[in-house]
Design a protein around this motif. Structure first.
Motif, short mmCIF file in Angstrom:
data_model
loop_
_atom_site.label_atom_id
_atom_site.label_comp_id
_atom_site.label_asym_id
_atom_site.label_seq_id
_atom_site.Cartn_x
_atom_site.Cartn_y
_atom_site.Cartn_z
N THR A 1 34.26 34.77 26.02
CA THR A 1 33.70 33.45 26.30
C THR A 1 34.64 32.39 25.75
O THR A 1 35.65 32.74 25.12
CB THR A 1 32.29 33.29 25.68
N PHE A 2 34.37 31.14 26.02
CA PHE A 2 35.10 30.07 25.36
C PHE A 2 34.10 29.14 24.70
O PHE A 2 33.08 28.79 25.27
CB PHE A 2 36.06 29.32 26.29
N ARG A 3 34.38 28.84 23.46
CA ARG A 3 33.45 28.07 22.65
C ARG A 3 33.43 26.62 23.09
O ARG A 3 34.40 26.08 23.56
CB ARG A 3 33.86 28.16 21.19
N THR B 204 30.93 23.80 28.35
CA THR B 204 29.68 24.10 29.03
C THR B 204 29.47 25.61 29.17
O THR B 204 28.84 26.06 30.11
CB THR B 204 29.64 23.44 30.42
N SER B 205 29.99 26.37 28.22
CA SER B 205 29.90 27.82 28.34
C SER B 205 28.62 28.36 27.74
O SER B 205 28.50 29.56 27.50
CB SER B 205 31.10 28.47 27.65
N TYR B 206 27.64 27.49 27.50
CA TYR B 206 26.42 27.88 26.81
C TYR B 206 25.86 29.19 27.31
O TYR B 206 25.56 29.35 28.49
CB TYR B 206 25.35 26.80 26.98
N GLY B 207 25.69 30.14 26.37
CA GLY B 207 25.02 31.39 26.68
C GLY B 207 25.76 32.30 27.64
O GLY B 207 25.27 33.38 27.97
N LYS B 208 26.94 31.90 28.11
CA LYS B 208 27.61 32.70 29.13
C LYS B 208 28.69 33.57 28.50
O LYS B 208 29.68 33.06 27.98
CB LYS B 208 28.23 31.81 30.20
#
Lengths: 115, 115
Positions: free
Chosen positions: A93-95, A98-102
């Motif tokens: 993932t990327f912190r 808009t990467s919330y929860g993905k």
């Protein structure tokens, strides 16, 4: 487009030996990587993670190595135990942003540890 | 501390029906994500909710929807079921703040079979 790949569907190891599970990724924006373990009829369980600013992280018998230039990470389990037999998923993932929860997951590797 | 709870664990539906799955996150976790696991596609991200708002969405058709309640519990709905919707649906929660922000804790899943 498979951004995270685990090219070995299965791995068989003798108890007490080292298990090495591999994972490759293509998206250079990923900056945080995780390994999960999954037993049948259960959800994935978090094992260990690593940030892209590091190249190694250890937690007991589990060590994750990250090679950013090769876009490759590996999970080492030493020594392997029969209870480690499960499906192992690599995720990235990327912190922030808009990467919330993905999390983007690999296909998984079935590890079998023989007594 | 109780983990992520998903209900029902197993269900069978026929094509064209709709289904609602429920998820109760870990107490104090305000972010809830949903994933679909199939043998061919691995774990695929569906959507993420935080404070009753959808913040992120995966690449799934509009038949897949979700919502989150004020107590952080979440539901997902699939309308007009297709055979290809047969899968394990996993819910995960996380605490969006600090070092645990990207570490998801998964429930055991809801196994949906569409006939």
């Amino acid at each position: 487009d498979q951004q995270v790949k685990q090219n070995s569907p299965s791995l068989s190891v003798q108890e007490g030996r080292i298990s090495i599970l591999n994972c490759d990724y293509t998206n250079s924006m990923f900056d945080y990587f995780l390994w999960y373990k999954k037993y049948p009829a259960e959800g994935p369980t978090f094992l260990i993670s690593i940030s892209s600013i590091k190249d190694k992280n250890e937690d007991g018998r589990f060590t994750v190595f990250l090679n950013k230039s090769a876009k490759h990470l590996s999970l080492h389990i030493v020594p392997s135990q029969p209870g480690d037999s499960a499906v192992y998923f690599c995720a990235a993932t990327f912190r922030g942003g808009t990467s919330y929860g993905k999390l983007t997951f690999g296909q998984g590797t079935i590890l079998t540890v023989h007594p | 501390k109780a983990g992520v709870t998903q209900t029902p664990r197993y269900l069978i539906k026929t094509r064209g029906q709709q289904v609602t799955l429920s998820c109760s996150p870990i107490s104090g976790h305000r972010s809830v994500s949903w994933y679909q696991q199939t043998p061919g596609q691995g774990l695929q991200f569906l959507f993420e909710y935080f404070s009753e708002t959808q913040r992120n969405k995966g690449n799934f058709p509009g038949r897949f929807s979700g919502r989150q309640f004020s107590n952080s519990r979440s539901e997902m709905n699939v309308s007009t079921l297709e055979l290809g919707d047969s899968a394990l649906y996993l819910c995960a929660s996380s605490s969006p703040e600090g070092s645990g922000a990207n570490v998801l804790t998964f429930g055991a899943g809801s196994r949906l079979t569409v006939l």
